[in-house]
Design a protein around this motif. Structure first.
Motif, PDB file in Angstrom:
ATOM      1  N   GLY A   1      41.405  -3.353  30.063  1.00 10.55           N
ATOM      2  CA  GLY A   1      41.304  -4.802  30.241  1.00 10.55           C
ATOM      3  C   GLY A   1      39.874  -5.250  30.503  1.00 10.55           C
ATOM      4  N   PHE A   2      39.155  -4.489  31.306  1.00 11.33           N
ATOM      5  CA  PHE A   2      37.761  -4.797  31.613  1.00 11.33           C
ATOM      6  C   PHE A   2      36.911  -4.771  30.346  1.00 11.33           C
ATOM      7  CE2 PHE A   2      33.462  -3.587  32.971  1.00 11.33           C
ATOM      8  CZ  PHE A   2      33.214  -4.535  33.951  1.00 11.33           C
ATOM      9  N   LEU A   3      37.102  -3.750  29.523  1.00  7.76           N
ATOM     10  CA  LEU A   3      36.345  -3.647  28.269  1.00  7.76           C
ATOM     11  C   LEU A   3      36.668  -4.808  27.336  1.00  7.76           C
ATOM     12  CD1 LEU A   3      36.599   0.218  27.712  1.00  7.76           C
ATOM     13  CD2 LEU A   3      34.621  -1.088  28.555  1.00  7.76           C
ATOM     14  N   LEU A   4      37.953  -5.164  27.243  1.00  8.39           N
ATOM     15  CA  LEU A   4      38.345  -6.311  26.417  1.00  8.39           C
ATOM     16  C   LEU A   4      37.777  -7.615  26.973  1.00  8.39           C
ATOM     17  CD1 LEU A   4      42.093  -5.457  25.688  1.00  8.39           C
ATOM     18  CD2 LEU A   4      40.203  -5.459  24.041  1.00  8.39           C
ATOM     19  N   GLY A   5      37.845  -7.770  28.294  1.00  6.33           N
ATOM     20  CA  GLY A   5      37.307  -8.978  28.926  1.00  6.33           C
ATOM     21  C   GLY A   5      35.818  -9.144  28.681  1.00  6.33           C
ATOM     22  N   ASN A   6      35.084  -8.041  28.708  1.00  5.35           N
ATOM     23  CA  ASN A   6      33.642  -8.103  28.464  1.00  5.35           C
ATOM     24  C   ASN A   6      33.318  -8.473  27.024  1.00  5.35           C
ATOM     25  OD1 ASN A   6      32.404  -7.705  30.963  1.00  5.35           O
ATOM     26  ND2 ASN A   6      32.805  -5.516  30.872  1.00  5.35           N
ATOM     27  N   LEU A   7      34.189  -8.137  26.088  1.00  2.00           N
ATOM     28  CA  LEU A   7      33.974  -8.506  24.689  1.00  2.00           C
ATOM     29  C   LEU A   7      33.965 -10.025  24.503  1.00  2.00           C
ATOM     30  CD1 LEU A   7      36.169  -5.954  22.689  1.00  2.00           C
ATOM     31  CD2 LEU A   7      33.674  -6.090  22.734  1.00  2.00           C
ATOM     32  N   PHE A   8      34.807 -10.702  25.280  1.00  2.00           N
ATOM     33  CA  PHE A   8      34.949 -12.148  25.113  1.00  2.00           C
ATOM     34  C   PHE A   8      34.297 -12.947  26.237  1.00  2.00           C
ATOM     35  CE2 PHE A   8      38.660 -10.071  23.194  1.00  2.00           C
ATOM     36  CZ  PHE A   8      38.452 -10.447  21.875  1.00  2.00           C
ATOM     37  N   TYR A   9      33.551 -12.284  27.087  1.00  2.00           N
ATOM     38  CA  TYR A   9      33.013 -12.945  28.280  1.00  2.00           C
ATOM     39  C   TYR A   9      32.135 -14.154  27.952  1.00  2.00           C
ATOM     40  CZ  TYR A   9      30.835 -13.816  32.732  1.00  2.00           C
ATOM     41  OH  TYR A   9      30.391 -14.427  33.869  1.00  2.00           O
ATOM     42  N   SER A  10      31.256 -14.019  26.991  1.00  2.00           N
ATOM     43  CA  SER A  10      30.333 -15.124  26.705  1.00  2.00           C
ATOM     44  C   SER A  10      31.082 -16.386  26.251  1.00  2.00           C
ATOM     45  CB  SER A  10      29.298 -14.719  25.659  1.00  2.00           C
ATOM     46  OG  SER A  10      29.936 -14.381  24.457  1.00  2.00           O
ATOM     47  N   ALA A  11      32.191 -16.210  25.576  1.00  2.00           N
ATOM     48  CA  ALA A  11      32.949 -17.371  25.101  1.00  2.00           C
ATOM     49  C   ALA A  11      33.725 -18.061  26.220  1.00  2.00           C
ATOM     50  CB  ALA A  11      33.921 -16.947  23.994  1.00  2.00           C
ATOM     51  N   ILE A  12      34.072 -17.318  27.260  1.00  2.00           N
ATOM     52  CA  ILE A  12      34.919 -17.894  28.304  1.00  2.00           C
ATOM     53  C   ILE A  12      34.246 -17.982  29.672  1.00  2.00           C
ATOM     54  CG2 ILE A  12      37.106 -17.291  27.215  1.00  2.00           C
ATOM     55  CD1 ILE A  12      37.233 -14.833  28.901  1.00  2.00           C
TER      56      ILE A  12
ATOM     57  N   ILE B   1      51.182  -2.718  32.980  1.00  2.00           N
ATOM     58  CA  ILE B   1      50.797  -3.835  32.104  1.00  2.00           C
ATOM     59  C   ILE B   1      50.030  -4.891  32.895  1.00  2.00           C
ATOM     60  CG2 ILE B   1      51.695  -5.768  30.734  1.00  2.00           C
ATOM     61  CD1 ILE B   1      51.802  -3.078  29.266  1.00  2.00           C
ATOM     62  N   ASP B   2      50.482  -5.164  34.117  1.00  2.00           N
ATOM     63  CA  ASP B   2      49.761  -6.146  34.936  1.00  2.00           C
ATOM     64  C   ASP B   2      48.352  -5.668  35.266  1.00  2.00           C
ATOM     65  OD1 ASP B   2      50.692  -4.136  36.611  1.00  2.00           O
ATOM     66  OD2 ASP B   2      51.348  -5.487  38.195  1.00  2.00           O
ATOM     67  N   ALA B   3      48.147  -4.366  35.329  1.00  2.00           N
ATOM     68  CA  ALA B   3      46.808  -3.827  35.608  1.00  2.00           C
ATOM     69  C   ALA B   3      45.844  -4.113  34.450  1.00  2.00           C
ATOM     70  CB  ALA B   3      46.882  -2.328  35.884  1.00  2.00           C
ATOM     71  N   LEU B   4      46.365  -4.241  33.235  1.00  2.00           N
ATOM     72  CA  LEU B   4      45.541  -4.625  32.092  1.00  2.00           C
ATOM     73  C   LEU B   4      44.966  -6.025  32.326  1.00  2.00           C
ATOM     74  CD1 LEU B   4      44.714  -3.773  29.127  1.00  2.00           C
ATOM     75  CD2 LEU B   4      46.641  -5.169  28.403  1.00  2.00           C
ATOM     76  N   ALA B   5      45.817  -6.947  32.759  1.00  2.00           N
ATOM     77  CA  ALA B   5      45.363  -8.309  33.054  1.00  2.00           C
ATOM     78  C   ALA B   5      44.396  -8.320  34.244  1.00  2.00           C
ATOM     79  CB  ALA B   5      46.560  -9.211  33.333  1.00  2.00           C
ATOM     80  N   ILE B   6      44.620  -7.438  35.210  1.00  2.00           N
ATOM     81  CA  ILE B   6      43.712  -7.326  36.355  1.00  2.00           C
ATOM     82  C   ILE B   6      42.328  -6.910  35.851  1.00  2.00           C
ATOM     83  CG2 ILE B   6      43.219  -5.989  38.448  1.00  2.00           C
ATOM     84  CD1 ILE B   6      45.664  -7.478  39.149  1.00  2.00           C
ATOM     85  N   GLY B   7      42.292  -5.976  34.906  1.00  2.00           N
ATOM     86  CA  GLY B   7      41.019  -5.537  34.334  1.00  2.00           C
ATOM     87  C   GLY B   7      40.279  -6.686  33.662  1.00  2.00           C
ATOM     88  N   ILE B   8      41.012  -7.535  32.957  1.00  6.76           N
ATOM     89  CA  ILE B   8      40.404  -8.720  32.342  1.00  6.76           C
ATOM     90  C   ILE B   8      39.843  -9.624  33.436  1.00  6.76           C
ATOM     91  CG2 ILE B   8      40.878 -10.817  30.992  1.00  6.76           C
ATOM     92  CD1 ILE B   8      42.979  -9.098  29.434  1.00  6.76           C
ATOM     93  N   SER B   9      40.608  -9.789  34.515  1.00  8.47           N
ATOM     94  CA  SER B   9      40.141 -10.606  35.642  1.00  8.47           C
ATOM     95  C   SER B   9      38.872 -10.029  36.252  1.00  8.47           C
ATOM     96  CB  SER B   9      41.220 -10.690  36.724  1.00  8.47           C
ATOM     97  OG  SER B   9      42.360 -11.346  36.241  1.00  8.47           O
ATOM     98  N   LEU B  10      38.808  -8.712  36.368  1.00  9.52           N
ATOM     99  CA  LEU B  10      37.619  -8.068  36.933  1.00  9.52           C
ATOM    100  C   LEU B  10      36.389  -8.318  36.067  1.00  9.52           C
ATOM    101  CD1 LEU B  10      39.094  -4.667  38.186  1.00  9.52           C
ATOM    102  CD2 LEU B  10      38.413  -6.652  39.571  1.00  9.52           C
TER     103      LEU B  10
END
Length: 187
Positions: A54-65, A114-123
């Motif tokens: 989730g963290f890796l995915l979140g970092n991919l889209f960080y600049s847009a959001i 699965i919820d930990a994936l969303a937590i990674g995005i939050s991180l």
């Protein structure tokens, strides 16, 4: 996010795995150390892996959001927390067996993480976080709670599973609220 907050996050996110581990323990007349370690390894391993993804995915889209990242972190944590609280009212050990095989544990480990994936995005949205420390804490905490859950289930039955899920949900909502209020400059 500081060390104490990461510990709270680890505790909060591990409560669903704890509840499932209690159910596994219910089906065992006496929990062995091997059974406790097996559940701990499955659940702890996946609870560490999913936030990393989730963290890796979140970092991919960080600049847009990034302009509204704190709202995303809050909404994800609050939604996960709310869902855990809701499930705590419905949680019943069903179809739980003492089987610890790959075909049983793999889907259970994915379902509880699965919820930990969303937590990674939050991180990723929080920024300035040591993801390696975060996933180590989350994985270790989940391992410990899962191993203890198996033992508790085999000894005490289902007294603790609903309370644990509820407490985990409250912790996640409060962490999400703290992130939001910090980014809004309230605290």
């Amino acid at each position: 996010m500081g060390f104490a907050e990461l510990i709270l996050l680890g505790v909060g996110v591990s409560m669903d795995a704890f509840a499932v581990s209690v159910c596994k323990g219910l089906s065992m007349p006496r929990a062995s150390k091997k059974a406790m370690a097996t559940c701990g390894a499955w659940f702890g391993g996946f609870q560490a892996l999913m936030p990393l993804i989730g963290f890796l995915l979140g970092n991919l889209f960080y600049s847009a959001i990034s302009p509204f990242d704190h709202w995303i972190a809050f909404i994800l944590l609050a939604a996960i927390g709310y869902n855990m609280i809701k499930e705590s009212r419905e949680l019943v050990c069903k179809d739980s067996s003492s089987d610890l095989s790959f075909k049983v544990m793999f889907p259970m480990a994915i379902a509880t993480s699965i919820d930990a994936l969303a937590i990674g995005i939050s991180l990723a949205m929080v920024g300035n976080i040591n993801i390696w420390l975060a996933i180590t804490i989350i994985g270790t905490t989940t391992f410990i709670f899962s191993a203890i859950g198996v033992n508790i289930g085999s000894v005490f039955g289902d007294k603790f599973e609903k309370k644990a899920e509820f407490v985990g949900g409250v912790i996640l909502i409060l962490l999400g609220l703290k992130i939001l209020l910090e980014h809004l400059g309230v605290i």
